[in-house]
Design a protein around this motif. Structure first.
Motif, PDB file in Angstrom:
ATOM      1  N   TYR A 296     -17.037  -7.449  -9.854  1.00  0.00           N
ATOM      2  CA  TYR A 296     -18.195  -8.313 -10.493  1.00  0.00           C
ATOM      3  C   TYR A 296     -17.697  -9.956 -10.288  1.00  0.00           C
ATOM      4  O   TYR A 296     -18.916 -10.588  -9.943  1.00  0.00           O
ATOM      5  N   THR A 297     -16.711 -10.312 -10.409  1.00  0.00           N
ATOM      6  CA  THR A 297     -16.565 -11.647 -10.323  1.00  0.00           C
ATOM      7  C   THR A 297     -16.792 -12.378  -8.710  1.00  0.00           C
ATOM      8  O   THR A 297     -17.430 -13.129  -8.408  1.00  0.00           O
ATOM      9  N   LEU A 298     -16.284 -11.280  -7.655  1.00  0.00           N
ATOM     10  CA  LEU A 298     -16.647 -11.938  -6.324  1.00  0.00           C
ATOM     11  C   LEU A 298     -18.239 -11.786  -6.069  1.00  0.00           C
ATOM     12  O   LEU A 298     -18.744 -12.776  -5.347  1.00  0.00           O
ATOM     13  N   ASN A 299     -18.950 -10.685  -6.681  1.00  0.00           N
ATOM     14  CA  ASN A 299     -20.432 -10.680  -6.341  1.00  0.00           C
ATOM     15  C   ASN A 299     -21.016 -11.967  -6.966  1.00  0.00           C
ATOM     16  O   ASN A 299     -22.026 -12.377  -6.527  1.00  0.00           O
ATOM     17  N   GLU A 328     -16.317   2.014 -19.662  1.00  0.00           N
ATOM     18  CA  GLU A 328     -16.671   0.919 -20.453  1.00  0.00           C
ATOM     19  C   GLU A 328     -16.939  -0.298 -19.739  1.00  0.00           C
ATOM     20  O   GLU A 328     -17.840  -1.281 -20.150  1.00  0.00           O
ATOM     21  N   ALA A 329     -16.081  -0.712 -18.759  1.00  0.00           N
ATOM     22  CA  ALA A 329     -16.088  -1.953 -17.853  1.00  0.00           C
ATOM     23  C   ALA A 329     -17.502  -1.953 -17.135  1.00  0.00           C
ATOM     24  O   ALA A 329     -18.188  -3.172 -17.164  1.00  0.00           O
ATOM     25  N   VAL A 330     -18.108  -0.809 -16.521  1.00  0.00           N
ATOM     26  CA  VAL A 330     -19.488  -0.753 -15.880  1.00  0.00           C
ATOM     27  C   VAL A 330     -20.637  -0.945 -16.912  1.00  0.00           C
ATOM     28  O   VAL A 330     -21.446  -1.897 -16.599  1.00  0.00           O
ATOM     29  N   LEU A 331     -20.417  -0.550 -18.021  1.00  0.00           N
ATOM     30  CA  LEU A 331     -21.332  -0.780 -19.161  1.00  0.00           C
ATOM     31  C   LEU A 331     -21.390  -2.056 -19.464  1.00  0.00           C
ATOM     32  O   LEU A 331     -22.465  -2.610 -19.838  1.00  0.00           O
ATOM     33  N   LYS A 332     -20.342  -2.743 -19.643  1.00  0.00           N
ATOM     34  CA  LYS A 332     -20.110  -4.278 -20.188  1.00  0.00           C
ATOM     35  C   LYS A 332     -20.806  -4.925 -19.094  1.00  0.00           C
ATOM     36  O   LYS A 332     -21.676  -5.952 -19.309  1.00  0.00           O
ATOM     37  N   MET A 333     -20.430  -4.785 -17.575  1.00  0.00           N
ATOM     38  CA  MET A 333     -21.171  -5.487 -16.558  1.00  0.00           C
ATOM     39  C   MET A 333     -22.515  -5.402 -16.674  1.00  0.00           C
ATOM     40  O   MET A 333     -23.413  -6.177 -16.206  1.00  0.00           O
ATOM     41  N   ARG A 334     -23.256  -4.122 -16.815  1.00  0.00           N
ATOM     42  CA  ARG A 334     -24.507  -3.951 -16.709  1.00  0.00           C
ATOM     43  C   ARG A 334     -25.261  -4.637 -17.869  1.00  0.00           C
ATOM     44  O   ARG A 334     -26.157  -5.172 -17.581  1.00  0.00           O
ATOM     45  N   PHE A 336     -24.230  -7.515 -19.090  1.00  0.00           N
ATOM     46  CA  PHE A 336     -24.222  -8.878 -18.621  1.00  0.00           C
ATOM     47  C   PHE A 336     -25.425  -8.892 -17.728  1.00  0.00           C
ATOM     48  O   PHE A 336     -26.085 -10.040 -17.834  1.00  0.00           O
ATOM     49  N   THR A 337     -25.649  -8.305 -16.778  1.00  0.00           N
ATOM     50  CA  THR A 337     -26.545  -8.527 -15.712  1.00  0.00           C
ATOM     51  C   THR A 337     -27.981  -8.210 -16.371  1.00  0.00           C
ATOM     52  O   THR A 337     -29.027  -8.994 -16.069  1.00  0.00           O
ATOM     53  N   GLU A 338     -28.393  -7.198 -17.386  1.00  0.00           N
ATOM     54  CA  GLU A 338     -29.368  -7.180 -17.884  1.00  0.00           C
ATOM     55  C   GLU A 338     -29.868  -8.364 -18.927  1.00  0.00           C
ATOM     56  O   GLU A 338     -31.091  -8.623 -18.943  1.00  0.00           O
ATOM     57  N   ARG A 339     -28.788  -8.886 -19.249  1.00  0.00           N
ATOM     58  CA  ARG A 339     -29.089 -10.188 -20.135  1.00  0.00           C
ATOM     59  C   ARG A 339     -29.709 -11.361 -19.309  1.00  0.00           C
ATOM     60  O   ARG A 339     -30.353 -12.107 -19.778  1.00  0.00           O
ATOM     61  N   LYS A 340     -29.006 -11.427 -18.004  1.00  0.00           N
ATOM     62  CA  LYS A 340     -29.164 -12.500 -17.354  1.00  0.00           C
ATOM     63  C   LYS A 340     -30.727 -12.396 -16.625  1.00  0.00           C
ATOM     64  O   LYS A 340     -31.595 -13.241 -16.457  1.00  0.00           O
ATOM     65  N   LYS A 341     -31.165 -10.931 -16.474  1.00  0.00           N
ATOM     66  CA  LYS A 341     -32.521 -10.740 -15.978  1.00  0.00           C
ATOM     67  C   LYS A 341     -33.474 -10.715 -17.093  1.00  0.00           C
ATOM     68  O   LYS A 341     -34.759 -10.844 -16.768  1.00  0.00           O
ATOM     69  N   SER A 342     -33.252 -10.653 -18.282  1.00  0.00           N
ATOM     70  CA  SER A 342     -34.390 -10.938 -19.248  1.00  0.00           C
ATOM     71  C   SER A 342     -34.939 -12.054 -19.469  1.00  0.00           C
ATOM     72  O   SER A 342     -34.637 -13.304 -19.081  1.00  0.00           O
ATOM     73  N   PRO A 343     -36.683 -12.026 -19.581  1.00  0.00           N
ATOM     74  CA  PRO A 343     -37.273 -13.278 -19.471  1.00  0.00           C
ATOM     75  C   PRO A 343     -36.808 -14.351 -20.555  1.00  0.00           C
ATOM     76  O   PRO A 343     -36.652 -13.931 -21.568  1.00  0.00           O
ATOM     77  N   SER A 344     -36.781 -15.485 -19.876  1.00  0.00           N
ATOM     78  CA  SER A 344     -36.372 -16.467 -20.952  1.00  0.00           C
ATOM     79  C   SER A 344     -37.679 -16.973 -21.916  1.00  0.00           C
ATOM     80  O   SER A 344     -38.570 -16.573 -21.625  1.00  0.00           O
ATOM     81  N   LYS A 345     -37.261 -17.320 -22.884  1.00  0.00           N
ATOM     82  CA  LYS A 345     -38.065 -17.907 -24.097  1.00  0.00           C
ATOM     83  C   LYS A 345     -38.955 -18.962 -23.544  1.00  0.00           C
ATOM     84  O   LYS A 345     -38.638 -19.696 -22.745  1.00  0.00           O
TER      85      LYS A 345
END
Length: 391
Positions: A296-299, A328-334, A336-345
């Protein structure tokens, strides 16, 4: 046990009074309260004829319920007492005789516990010593009871307690280059792990070898590995790519996993990156979790090198969230990714203000010389009108 509870003794459970071994071998480990409680049980043993109140013990030994329960914990852990409870809530106390000196000191974990309390030299003084020039003339069991062995088809009855062969364990350690950080403490922990997860000494060694950090036995990582094995598989569905990542993360150690990624980027693992992997392992992360964090860090950083500050931020968050498995780690990374893709206010509409624009420290004056001359002329005209109006 609570003061209001009732207990009775198990019938036909009279034990021998071996005060010497109890004092010399057990007392340094279990403490004075546990020894006093054991002697109380022996002294007041009545073959299970009567029920007794726990308050009788507290009154006689002159300490409270917390000390009583702590003493019971030591006695049951060391096999001197077995505690049961009936459906009516009555406790049953079963006493066991202390091990004799030879068998106690032959028990690798008990010996280590005693050495931790009184020192190796003092324990050495307690050993049986036979002259070097003697030969054993004792008969073997099969020599005397050979006819029983031939007719018996049942397997040899073994003790229900964990038989931890420390010497064989250490021989394999020497073969594979493993070592203890603190042998006395680690041996006790290894025995506890073997007992908790019903492992024999070889299975325990395999687990220790799998989770070792650069050759050093890591009991905390051993526990986390076994917890992952005993936990139920999550029902959350993973994508095919996530499933492939989980399989790869679980099947590879941290360093080979990083080397594979580096090869695809035409790079090599640096010494600082190797140390970073050791630091993550020292935080008790399993390799499967470290692998997910590394990828995840390298990507995320789009680099051929591990970004230590970023990776440690992820590791600290994982440690706080108690992430212990690749799933659990994959779910956590998922997340993170979904939170970044969510539309900004949506941007808040600008509100009117009486503060002039030129007061803004970032204000830039784009007025041309021609515009400035016209503004100056208008300004002079307004001043002339104000002067005439005041006359």
């Amino acid at each position: 046990m609570m003061p209001i509870d009732t207990f009775r003794y198990v019938k036909n459970n009279q034990t021998s009074r071996d005060l010497d071994n109890l004092t010399q071998l057990y007392q340094p480990i279990i403490g004075n309260d546990a020894q006093a409680l054991y002697l109380y049980f022996q002294s007041f043993f009545d073959n299970g004829n009567y029920d007794h109140k726990v308050t009788d013990i507290l009154n006689h030994l002159q300490f409270g319920a917390p000390r009583l329960n702590e003493a019971l914990d030591f006695l049951t852990a060391m096999g001197l007492v077995a505690l049961y409870q009936t459906v009516e809530g009555v406790y049953l106390v079963k006493l066991n005789s202390p091990l004799d000196r030879e068998h106690f000191l032959a028990h690798a974990v008990y010996r280590k516990l005693l050495e931790a309390r009184i020192g190796e030299v003092a324990v050495k003084e307690l050993e049986y010593v036979l002259p070097q020039d003697v030969t054993n003339q004792s008969k073997r069991f099969s020599d005397v009871f050979g006819h029983v062995e031939k007719s018996a088809s049942a397997k040899t009855v073994m003790s229900s307690a964990v038989q931890f062969d420390l010497e064989s364990f250490k021989r394999l350690m020497q073969r594979d280059g493993l070592f203890f950080k603190d042998e006395q403490a680690d041996v006790v922990t290894l025995y506890s792990i073997a007992e908790r997860y019903h492992l024999n000494w070889f299975d325990t060694y395999q687990l220790a070898k799998k989770t070792a950090i650069d050759g050093e036995i890591a009991p905390k990582r051993m526990v986390k590995d076994r917890q992952n094995e005993t936990q139920q598989t999550t029902t959350t569905s993973f994508t095919e790519s996530e499933q492939a990542l989980i399989r790869e993360a679980k099947s590879s150690a941290a360093l080979p996993f990083l080397e594979k990624i580096k090869q695809t980027r035409r790079a090599v693992v640096t010494s600082s990156e190797k140390q970073l992997l050791k630091d993550l392992a020292a935080m008790s992360f399993l390799d499967e979790v470290i692998n997910i964090m590394v990828l995840y860090t390298l990507n995320k950083t789009k680099s051929a090198n591990l970004n230590k500050p970023y990776l440690m931020k992820v590791a600290n968050d994982f440690s706080y969230q108690k992430i212990t498995s690749a799933e659990e780690a994959v779910l956590k990374m998922r997340s993170f990714t979904e939170r970044k893709k969510s539309p900004s206010k949506q941007a808040k509409p600008k509100t009117k203000t009486n503060v002039p624009a030129w007061s803004n420290p970032d204000f830039k004056d784009n007025t041309t010389p021609e515009m400035q001359a016209k503004l100056d002329s208008q300004k002079q005209g307004l001043l002339e009108k104000l002067r005439k109006a005041g006359e």
